[in-house]
Write a protein that holds these residues in place. Structure first.
Motif, PDB file in Angstrom:
ATOM      1  N   GLU A 114       0.810  -1.321  -0.015  1.00 19.57           N
ATOM      2  CA  GLU A 114      -0.044   0.110   0.080  1.00 19.57           C
ATOM      3  C   GLU A 114       0.794   1.147  -0.249  1.00 19.57           C
ATOM      4  O   GLU A 114       1.654   1.541   1.122  1.00 19.57           O
ATOM      5  CB  GLU A 114      -1.046  -0.138   1.036  1.00 19.57           C
ATOM      6  CG  GLU A 114      -1.882  -1.066   1.152  1.00 19.57           C
ATOM      7  CD  GLU A 114      -2.865  -1.254   2.302  1.00 19.57           C
ATOM      8  OE1 GLU A 114      -2.951  -0.046   2.831  1.00 19.57           O
ATOM      9  OE2 GLU A 114      -3.415  -2.141   2.951  1.00 19.57           O
ATOM     10  N   VAL A 115       0.960   2.172  -1.173  1.00 19.98           N
ATOM     11  CA  VAL A 115       1.929   3.149  -1.487  1.00 19.98           C
ATOM     12  C   VAL A 115       0.785   4.275  -1.583  1.00 19.98           C
ATOM     13  O   VAL A 115       0.035   4.073  -2.200  1.00 19.98           O
ATOM     14  CB  VAL A 115       2.672   3.097  -2.725  1.00 19.98           C
ATOM     15  CG1 VAL A 115       3.619   4.262  -2.493  1.00 19.98           C
ATOM     16  CG2 VAL A 115       3.515   1.659  -2.499  1.00 19.98           C
ATOM     17  N   SER A 116       1.262   5.444  -0.820  1.00 19.41           N
ATOM     18  CA  SER A 116       0.411   6.744  -1.249  1.00 19.41           C
ATOM     19  C   SER A 116       0.556   7.148  -2.407  1.00 19.41           C
ATOM     20  O   SER A 116       1.317   6.868  -3.109  1.00 19.41           O
ATOM     21  CB  SER A 116       0.957   7.580   0.037  1.00 19.41           C
ATOM     22  OG  SER A 116       2.284   8.333  -0.522  1.00 19.41           O
ATOM     23  N   GLU A 117      -0.367   7.980  -2.833  1.00 21.48           N
ATOM     24  CA  GLU A 117      -0.309   8.792  -3.911  1.00 21.48           C
ATOM     25  C   GLU A 117       1.086   9.724  -3.757  1.00 21.48           C
ATOM     26  O   GLU A 117       1.564   9.921  -2.798  1.00 21.48           O
ATOM     27  CB  GLU A 117      -1.388   9.866  -3.919  1.00 21.48           C
ATOM     28  CG  GLU A 117      -2.817   9.181  -4.124  1.00 21.48           C
ATOM     29  CD  GLU A 117      -3.059   8.427  -5.611  1.00 21.48           C
ATOM     30  OE1 GLU A 117      -2.262   8.930  -6.622  1.00 21.48           O
ATOM     31  OE2 GLU A 117      -3.623   7.397  -5.407  1.00 21.48           O
ATOM     32  N   VAL A 118       1.497  10.250  -5.002  1.00 20.16           N
ATOM     33  CA  VAL A 118       2.632  10.947  -5.149  1.00 20.16           C
ATOM     34  C   VAL A 118       2.277  12.350  -4.704  1.00 20.16           C
ATOM     35  O   VAL A 118       1.361  12.783  -4.984  1.00 20.16           O
ATOM     36  CB  VAL A 118       3.281  10.869  -6.236  1.00 20.16           C
ATOM     37  CG1 VAL A 118       4.442  11.861  -6.745  1.00 20.16           C
ATOM     38  CG2 VAL A 118       3.520   9.452  -7.082  1.00 20.16           C
ATOM     39  N   SER A 119       3.291  13.020  -3.847  1.00 25.15           N
ATOM     40  CA  SER A 119       3.147  14.338  -3.255  1.00 25.15           C
ATOM     41  C   SER A 119       4.307  15.199  -4.045  1.00 25.15           C
ATOM     42  O   SER A 119       5.622  14.742  -4.062  1.00 25.15           O
ATOM     43  CB  SER A 119       3.404  14.381  -1.916  1.00 25.15           C
ATOM     44  OG  SER A 119       2.224  13.802  -0.912  1.00 25.15           O
ATOM     45  N   ASP A 120       4.000  15.998  -4.791  1.00 20.36           N
ATOM     46  CA  ASP A 120       5.002  17.118  -5.415  1.00 20.36           C
ATOM     47  C   ASP A 120       5.193  18.131  -4.543  1.00 20.36           C
ATOM     48  O   ASP A 120       4.361  18.940  -4.051  1.00 20.36           O
ATOM     49  CB  ASP A 120       4.380  17.440  -6.778  1.00 20.36           C
ATOM     50  CG  ASP A 120       5.622  17.899  -7.591  1.00 20.36           C
ATOM     51  OD1 ASP A 120       6.364  18.746  -7.100  1.00 20.36           O
ATOM     52  OD2 ASP A 120       5.222  18.020  -8.805  1.00 20.36           O
ATOM     53  N   MET A 121       6.349  18.017  -3.996  1.00 21.19           N
ATOM     54  CA  MET A 121       6.825  19.315  -3.062  1.00 21.19           C
ATOM     55  C   MET A 121       7.192  20.475  -3.726  1.00 21.19           C
ATOM     56  O   MET A 121       7.580  21.637  -2.884  1.00 21.19           O
ATOM     57  CB  MET A 121       7.946  18.521  -2.082  1.00 21.19           C
ATOM     58  CG  MET A 121       7.672  17.264  -1.452  1.00 21.19           C
ATOM     59  SD  MET A 121       6.251  17.340  -0.545  1.00 21.19           S
ATOM     60  CE  MET A 121       6.346  17.875   0.950  1.00 21.19           C
ATOM     61  N   GLY A 122       7.443  20.300  -5.051  1.00 23.00           N
ATOM     62  CA  GLY A 122       8.177  21.553  -5.690  1.00 23.00           C
ATOM     63  C   GLY A 122       9.550  21.358  -5.865  1.00 23.00           C
ATOM     64  O   GLY A 122      10.223  20.823  -5.191  1.00 23.00           O
ATOM     65  N   TYR A 146       7.354  12.648  -3.438  1.00 28.60           N
ATOM     66  CA  TYR A 146       7.467  11.836  -2.378  1.00 28.60           C
ATOM     67  C   TYR A 146       6.306  10.889  -2.551  1.00 28.60           C
ATOM     68  O   TYR A 146       5.095  11.210  -3.096  1.00 28.60           O
ATOM     69  CB  TYR A 146       7.423  12.320  -1.049  1.00 28.60           C
ATOM     70  CG  TYR A 146       8.555  12.612  -0.515  1.00 28.60           C
ATOM     71  CD1 TYR A 146       9.737  11.752   0.152  1.00 28.60           C
ATOM     72  CD2 TYR A 146       8.814  14.138  -0.557  1.00 28.60           C
ATOM     73  CE1 TYR A 146      10.878  12.466   0.555  1.00 28.60           C
ATOM     74  CE2 TYR A 146      10.075  14.527  -0.066  1.00 28.60           C
ATOM     75  CZ  TYR A 146      10.977  13.903   0.622  1.00 28.60           C
ATOM     76  OH  TYR A 146      12.213  14.364   1.086  1.00 28.60           O
ATOM     77  N   ALA A 147       6.467   9.376  -2.083  1.00 29.32           N
ATOM     78  CA  ALA A 147       5.265   8.542  -1.952  1.00 29.32           C
ATOM     79  C   ALA A 147       5.741   7.626  -0.628  1.00 29.32           C
ATOM     80  O   ALA A 147       6.952   7.546  -0.248  1.00 29.32           O
ATOM     81  CB  ALA A 147       5.043   7.623  -3.157  1.00 29.32           C
ATOM     82  N   TYR A 148       4.801   7.165  -0.037  1.00 23.74           N
ATOM     83  CA  TYR A 148       5.041   6.656   1.287  1.00 23.74           C
ATOM     84  C   TYR A 148       4.638   5.410   1.473  1.00 23.74           C
ATOM     85  O   TYR A 148       3.217   4.899   0.950  1.00 23.74           O
ATOM     86  CB  TYR A 148       4.442   7.490   2.374  1.00 23.74           C
ATOM     87  CG  TYR A 148       5.116   8.940   2.355  1.00 23.74           C
ATOM     88  CD1 TYR A 148       6.105   9.274   2.919  1.00 23.74           C
ATOM     89  CD2 TYR A 148       4.421   9.981   1.640  1.00 23.74           C
ATOM     90  CE1 TYR A 148       6.783  10.722   2.716  1.00 23.74           C
ATOM     91  CE2 TYR A 148       4.733  11.178   1.532  1.00 23.74           C
ATOM     92  CZ  TYR A 148       5.860  11.617   2.218  1.00 23.74           C
ATOM     93  OH  TYR A 148       6.406  12.994   2.167  1.00 23.74           O
ATOM     94  N   PHE A 149       4.970   4.526   2.302  1.00 19.60           N
ATOM     95  CA  PHE A 149       4.571   3.186   2.527  1.00 19.60           C
ATOM     96  C   PHE A 149       5.037   2.858   4.275  1.00 19.60           C
ATOM     97  O   PHE A 149       5.937   3.362   4.404  1.00 19.60           O
ATOM     98  CB  PHE A 149       4.647   2.031   1.631  1.00 19.60           C
ATOM     99  CG  PHE A 149       6.177   1.637   1.416  1.00 19.60           C
ATOM    100  CD1 PHE A 149       6.520   0.643   2.272  1.00 19.60           C
ATOM    101  CD2 PHE A 149       6.950   2.278   0.653  1.00 19.60           C
ATOM    102  CE1 PHE A 149       8.155   0.047   2.077  1.00 19.60           C
ATOM    103  CE2 PHE A 149       8.381   1.679   0.495  1.00 19.60           C
ATOM    104  CZ  PHE A 149       8.898   0.693   1.229  1.00 19.60           C
ATOM    105  N   SER A 150       4.511   1.794   4.506  1.00 22.19           N
ATOM    106  CA  SER A 150       4.810   1.020   5.852  1.00 22.19           C
ATOM    107  C   SER A 150       5.161  -0.441   5.708  1.00 22.19           C
ATOM    108  O   SER A 150       4.256  -1.058   4.919  1.00 22.19           O
ATOM    109  CB  SER A 150       3.835   1.520   6.965  1.00 22.19           C
ATOM    110  OG  SER A 150       3.837   2.868   7.278  1.00 22.19           O
ATOM    111  N   ASP A 151       5.721  -0.928   6.595  1.00 23.38           N
ATOM    112  CA  ASP A 151       5.913  -2.320   6.639  1.00 23.38           C
ATOM    113  C   ASP A 151       4.676  -2.900   7.441  1.00 23.38           C
ATOM    114  O   ASP A 151       4.122  -1.968   8.322  1.00 23.38           O
ATOM    115  CB  ASP A 151       7.168  -3.040   7.060  1.00 23.38           C
ATOM    116  CG  ASP A 151       7.408  -2.669   8.442  1.00 23.38           C
ATOM    117  OD1 ASP A 151       6.666  -2.352   9.426  1.00 23.38           O
ATOM    118  OD2 ASP A 151       8.928  -3.009   8.717  1.00 23.38           O
TER     119      ASP A 151
END
Length: 122
Positions: free
Chosen positions: A91-99, A104-109
């Motif tokens: 389960e990976v988050s949507e991509v965040s564009d920080m400019g 970034y995209a995020y996941f957890s184990d």
């Protein structure tokens, strides 16, 4: 004076589940899975292309310790890596564009240790 970060211990309540997650779903390489005695087990895994590994096991860290947050995996193509991980059930988050070319995209184990996939385009 050189100082290299080469190993990060992560808490794990189920070593085999963690090992499977990192190998089968995230694509880490198994460096070793050894039981040196006294009930200890050491499972070291390395992300592809990385000089730094993680270790889970028995007798490595307190399995009830708080999860480690914000570990970064720096990638060249965030969209491809994200699609690959989603395809293996992570389960990976949507991509965040920080400019400024930072994304970034995020996941957890399964134990809540959290990871950031970071792409910096110059």
């Amino acid at each position: 004076m050189d100082m290299r970060l080469e190993l990060v211990p992560l808490p794990s309540t189920d070593v085999d589940r963690s090992k499977a997650f990192y190998i089968d779903q995230v694509g880490f390489k198994l460096d070793h899975d050894i039981e040196p005695g006294n009930g200890m087990r050491v499972v070291q895994l390395t992300p592809p292309g990385s000089a730094c590994s993680i270790v889970v096991g028995v007798g490595i860290s307190d399995p009830t310790a708080a999860p480690v947050h914000g570990l970064h995996l720096v990638v060249d193509d965030l969209d491809t890596v994200r699609r690959t991980l989603l395809g293996t059930g992570v389960e990976v988050s949507e991509v965040s564009d920080m400019g400024g070319g930072v994304r970034y995209a995020y996941f957890s184990d399964p134990d809540g240790n959290s990871w950031a996939l970071q792409q910096i385009s110059r």
